[in-house]
Design an enzyme around this catalytic site. Structure first.
Site, PDB file in Angstrom:
ATOM      1  N   SER A 172      -9.835   2.044   2.930  1.00  0.00           N
ATOM      2  CA  SER A 172      -8.907   2.777   2.094  1.00  0.00           C
ATOM      3  C   SER A 172      -7.906   1.902   1.340  1.00  0.00           C
ATOM      4  CB  SER A 172      -8.104   3.759   2.957  1.00  0.00           C
ATOM      5  OG  SER A 172      -7.283   3.065   3.877  1.00  0.00           O
TER       6      SER A 172
ATOM      7  N   LYS B 175       0.861  -1.185   0.000  1.00  0.00           N
ATOM      8  CA  LYS B 175       0.000   0.000   0.000  1.00  0.00           C
ATOM      9  C   LYS B 175       0.895   1.232   0.000  1.00  0.00           C
ATOM     10  CE  LYS B 175      -3.951   1.967   2.600  1.00  0.00           C
ATOM     11  NZ  LYS B 175      -4.825   1.793   3.781  1.00  0.00           N
TER      12      LYS B 175
ATOM     13  N   SER C  96     -10.160  -0.377   7.019  1.00  0.00           N
ATOM     14  CA  SER C  96      -9.525  -0.171   5.715  1.00  0.00           C
ATOM     15  C   SER C  96      -8.874  -1.401   5.102  1.00  0.00           C
ATOM     16  CB  SER C  96      -8.489   0.950   5.808  1.00  0.00           C
ATOM     17  OG  SER C  96      -9.130   2.194   5.788  1.00  0.00           O
TER      18      SER C  96
END
Lengths: 480, 95, 486
Positions: free
Chosen positions: C151, C76, C175
């Site tokens: 997210s 990420k 997330s």
């Protein structure tokens, strides 16, 4: 009715740790800009703080030294504001649960009276970086080497009433933190900085509005800045004005001060517990171990100096204020075999030279052993006090030990009675006129005229004559 | 609680954000919605509850006072929008 | 090879079925074909990946294979990667090449993993749809008109779309779990403090936790093994021994008590999602688990408490983005205030600004007690509810998300509705507990996820329950049809 001044201090003390409070970057002074600011100090994204154990220990040592309550659980909080030398956009500090609770410091004034200044609390926090305004053609340069340097901020109650008291307190604090070794005490490098809160009121009235003069870094500036602010406030009030609560900046060069540009949001720091740090816990055992390892504190040392060495209070106070001075004193006294003379020399000749060259006693070229030897030579009659100053000078210049200097420069006192008698006889023979006048004079006049003959004898021996023997010989010969 | 445009402006200034006047109206209505939702907190009976700052009740580990961090100045200054003489540059700061 | 799980790839590499270079090249090819559609990656580190794959093959040849040797992973874009852009999905950090590696990144590399690139995400991890990214929205591989969740939307889409066999994510309020559910992958949020946060750009420090996302619970166990453990650089990373997660995967769950919190099955819950969740319960019961009803009365307040605590911490954490030392700086600032305000207003997107304002407001003078302090008290009530529940059961179970992947743009202008997407996941972060989401079927062709919540440091048990379920079902093996082959 007369005005009364109320003074409280906030003192920032830089802790003498090797590394920063939340990072492993060096705290050494004077490095190239930003060369001692690591990822954490520069607030790089994703970095996190880890607390330096030594900073915690130093804060606890301070608390113990002032008899304060140590909070076994203390919490770091964030104080949020934007400033270019504050890289994270917040300062990590303590608010609700500071590491050191309430304590007391006793100060002694020149007239011998004492006063107790209460400490509200002391907390740990990180220093900011530096904004440099020179050399950046109208811009400001940011150096983050100092960012993250551990500080304790010591907050007093408004217990001082004069600039003299505030300075006495500041000196006492300096003595304390240097004695317990948590701060190098070097004010020129910002190791101790004082914020002074001053207000005035008519005796008996409630507290007046206070101003804060920030970042004073010498005792002298502090005294002058307080005096200036007291005067300003009284003038203002006497002219029917009011004092504004504000932060002021003092300029030592011009002995002037001005209000800082006010920030409308200055007091909304949005404190909250720092989520990157956990509560700091200190065990009872840790505290006791630190207590046991504390060196002798200045007050205890002062009392010992007066008791064991018979020093006058004031001398003892000054010497005991610094660990270096105290250590030097104890060594010199031992070498000299006379503590009072050692103290006299330290506070006289030595202090004058140190002040002139702006160095601490730790850097004195005359060692404690040398000073002790010098005093011994005075006591055993090898040299006179006057010659001793000459020897001290030579020793300060690095010309060897007092014994070597006395020997090499032939400064030994002339104590040989036969030799001195010849010299005195010569003087009497050469100054028949003065001798006749002396003999004719009354006792009172004779006393005055006697100095002339002593002077002649000293001149003839280049000051090396033993003064007592010269006196005795002259008395005897002139009465004949 | 509704949050008016003036409050939005005050808070935006604290946070060093510029919110234009036209965006301010939109922002104030969005923030009011959020705060209205958040106001459910006022229903909670928390009279004798201590705040919980961290999910785990553990204490701070402490680091040895040893220098571990290298000089990263050159690398760091390369990331800077403006730098000179080893320093980060900003418009002149007046105290 | 791209349809194999991480665990299967590990075995295949060990057998020599193919090399790390071949495997990496296959994924890079897949990324070239489909990232244009999915927008799952912000940055693809092709050259470095191939070089790392060669180095990995060389290590294996020397008999030095690590736990993740030769396995491609996607990070990420919230994790700092040395000399590689670390944008956090924001214009603010568009030009920021991190000067160091996050602990998670370093540990996985040390275990032999090969980074394919950096995945897209909601800006500064603030969002539940991956629509707040400066780099544009990520599309759900199961229906590219829908969001992947957020997210960690890029990570979930990359794994679901076979653009990576595994990915790292972070979870502050759901997330990892919510996008895992919406994309049909398995994702684990570990116990707060289990994985180091060093180098993970902070959103809300007391809630953020990194974790693995992959096809199966076994894959997640393997990844967590490499990620977890104490780190001197993170004060909040606990010094608890790391379980052997792979060894915990016996598949045996007989005697396990599963708690079903009534609050996770509200009356207005989508009946199809409720049914899918109950179906999971039945499978687990067949495998020997018992079910108990429990109650978590305070979790009703988890969304409001979260939307005070997270923005408050974020407002402070994001103050360092000031245009002084790195990141976006506005052109020609008139003075310092102008530099701050324009740099930050240009650099941050709308949702980030909203949350900074909410957080600043909640901490500001006169509101601290009513908002922040009260939220922290509610946080304790929520934590205590979970503690009581775990006296009666071993794991808790419920839907991960109250809804399926929704259409792109459908909630963009309504933050409060968007915030409700995390209604089942947020309480876990406030309490600091571990939780995972696993694929539990499809509704109208869209994946549905079920959440398992464990007690502190009980990741091993959570993974075993999911593993047990995955031995009985094939949901986790389904692949969306994206066209193309590799």
């Amino acid at each position: 009715m007369s005005w009364e001044t109320v003074i409280g201090l906030e003192v920032h003390v830089q802790l003498a740790t090797r590394t920063k409070i939340f990072s492993g970057a060096s705290t050494a002074f004077g490095a190239e800009p930003n060369s001692q600011a690591c990822l954490i100090d520069m607030a790089m994204p994703g970095t996190l703080p880890v607390v330096n154990h030594e900073a915690i220990r130093n804060a606890v040592r301070f608390g113990l030294a002032i008899g304060a309550k140590i909070n076994q659980r203390s919490v770091f909080e964030r104080k949020n504001y934007f400033y270019p030398d504050l890289p994270k956009g917040y300062q990590t500090t303590q608010l609700e649960a500071p590491i050191v609770g309430a304590g007391e410091v006793e100060i002694r004034l020149e007239d011998g009276s004492t006063r107790t200044v209460r400490i509200h609390h002391a907390h740990l926090e990180e220093d900011a970086g530096k904004s440099l305004h020179e050399d950046f053609h109208g811009m400001t340069g940011i150096d983050l080497n100092r960012a993250g340097t551990p500080l304790i901020e010591i907050v007093t109650e408004p217990d001082m009433r004069t600039a003299e008291e505030a300075v006495a307190f500041a000196r006492k604090l300096h003595a304390l933190v240097t004695s317990i070794g948590i701060c190098d005490g070097d004010m020129s490098q910002g190791s101790m900085r004082f914020d002074v809160n001053v207000s005035v009121r008519k005796s008996g009235d409630p507290l007046g509005t206070r101003t804060e003069t920030k970042n004073l870094n010498s005792f002298r500036f502090m005294e002058k800045a307080i005096a200036l602010e007291i005067r300003r406030q009284i003038d203002l009030l006497e002219d029917g004005g009011t004092v504004q609560q504000e932060t002021r900046l003092y300029n030592g060069d011009s002995n002037t001060a001005r209000a800082m540009r006010t920030k409308e949001d200055a007091n909304d720091y949005r404190y909250f517990p720092c989520p990157d740090l956990l509560p700091v816990e200190i065990t009872e055992d840790d505290i006791e171990a630190l207590r046991a390892s504390l060196p002798e504190l200045p007050d205890a040392r002062r009392d010992r100096f007066t008791r064991d060495f018979g020093l006058p209070d004031y001398d003892a106070e000054i010497i005991s204020a610094s660990r270096d001075m105290s250590d030097y004193f104890e060594q010199a006294a031992e070498h000299a075999g006379d503590a009072k003379l050692a103290a006299n020399w330290m506070l006289g000749e030595m202090s004058a030279r140190l002040n002139a060259e702006e160095i601490g006693i730790g850097k004195s070229p005359v060692s404690a052993a040398h000073l002790g030897q010098l005093i011994q030579r005075i006591k055993d009659g090898t040299i006179s006090s006057k010659i001793a100053k000459q020897v001290f000078d030579a020793c300060w210049q690095g010309n060897g030990s007092p014994d070597e200097i006395i020997e090499r420069e032939g400064l030994k006192q002339v104590s040989d009675t036969g030799e001195l008698e010849k010299i005195v006889d010569g003087i009497i023979a050469d100054n028949a006129e003065q001798v006749a006048a002396f003999k004719a004079a009354d006792e009172k006049k004779q006393k005055k005229m006697f100095g002339f003959f002593v002077g002649q004898a000293m001149k003839a021996t280049q000051g090396k004559a033993n003064p007592q023997q010269i006196n005795q010989l002259l008395q005897k010969k002139l009465q004949d | 609680m509704a949050i008016d445009q003036e409050t939005v402006a005050r808070v935006a200034h604290l946070a060093r954000l510029h919110i234009s006047e036209e965006d301010g109206a939109e922002m104030s209505s969005r923030l009011s919605d959020i705060l209205a939702m958040v106001d459910q907190l006022q229903q909670a009976d928390v009279a004798d509850v201590a705040p919980l700052a961290h999910p785990l009740e553990v204490t701070q580990p402490l680091r040895k006072d040893e220098v571990t961090e290298p000089d990263i100045r050159e690398q760091a200054l390369k990331l800077a929008p403006a730098a000179e003489g080893g320093c980060f540059l900003v418009p002149r700061v007046i105290e | 090879m791209i349809d194999l799980t991480l665990t299967e790839l590990k075995d295949a590499l060990a057998r020599g079925d193919f090399s790390a270079r071949e495997l990496t090249a296959a994924y890079l090819q897949r990324i070239r074909e489909h990232n244009g559609t999915l927008n799952a990656y912000i940055t693809v580190t092709e050259e470095q990946a191939l070089a790392a794959a060669d180095a990995s093959d060389a290590r294996r040849a020397r008999g030095e294979a690590g736990l993740l040797e030769g396995l491609p992973v996607a990070h990420k874009d919230i994790f700092c990667t040395r000399d590689v852009r670390t944008s956090c999905g924001s214009l603010m950090l568009d030009t920021f090449n991190a000067p160091y590696d996050a602990t998670v990144v370093a540990r996985m590399a040390d275990a032999g993993a090969i980074m394919l690139g950096k995945t897209n995400m909601d800006e500064f991890a603030m969002g539940s749809s991956n629509e707040t990214s400066y780099y544009g929205p990520v599309r759900n591989p199961w229906d590219t008109a829908r969001v992947p969740g957020g997210s960690s939307g890029g990570a979930a889409a990359a794994v679901a779309g076979r653009l990576a066999p595994a990915a790292t994510g972070t979870d502050t309020g759901g997330s990892i779990r919510q996008p895992a559910a919406l994309c049909g992958v398995t994702g684990l949020k570990p116990t707060y403090g289990r994985v180091s946060r060093w180098g993970m750009i902070a959103f809300a420090s007391s809630l953020d936790q990194a974790g693995p996302m992959a096809h199966t619970a076994a894959d997640c166990a393997l990844l967590l093994q490499a990620m977890a453990g104490h780190d001197d650089k993170d004060s909040t990373c606990v010094n608890e021994p790391v379980t052997d997660y792979c060894a915990a995967l016996s598949g045996d769950i007989s005697g396990l008590t599963i708690g079903l919190p009534e609050e996770f099955f509200p009356d207005d819950l989508d009946g199809r999602i409720a049914d899918a969740t109950q179906a999971v319960v039945r499978v687990l019961e067949q495998r020997g688990a018992r079910v108990a009803k429990v109650s978590l009365p305070s979790v009703a307040l988890s969304v409001p408490a979260y939307y005070v605590i997270a923005p408050a911490e974020a407002s402070s954490n994001l103050s360092r983005f000031d245009g002084v030392r790195y990141g976006h700086r506005c052109d020609d600032p008139a003075d310092l205030m102008d530099l701050y305000k324009r740099s930050r207003s240009e650099g941050f997107g709308e949702e980030v600004k909203r949350r900074i304002l909410v957080g600043t407001y909640a901490l500001s003078h006169g509101y601290y007690d009513a908002y922040y302090l009260r939220a922290q008290k509610v946080r304790r009530l929520i934590r205590d509810d979970f503690k009581r529940a775990f006296e009666q059961c071993d794991v808790l179970l419920g839907p991960t998300s109250p809804e399926l992947a929704f259409a792109l743009g459908s909630k963009k202008d309504d933050p409060v509705t968007m915030y409700m997407a995390d209604v089942f996941t947020i309480a876990v972060n406030l309490a600091g507990l571990p939780a995972l989401s696993m694929p539990a079927g499809f509704i109208d062709g869209l994946p549905v996820g079920v959440q398992l919540i464990g007690n502190y440091f009980d990741e091993g048990r959570l993974l075993n329950v999911a593993h047990s379920y995955q031995q009985e079902t094939e949901w986790h093996r389904q692949a969306p049809a994206l066209g193309g082959t590799a």
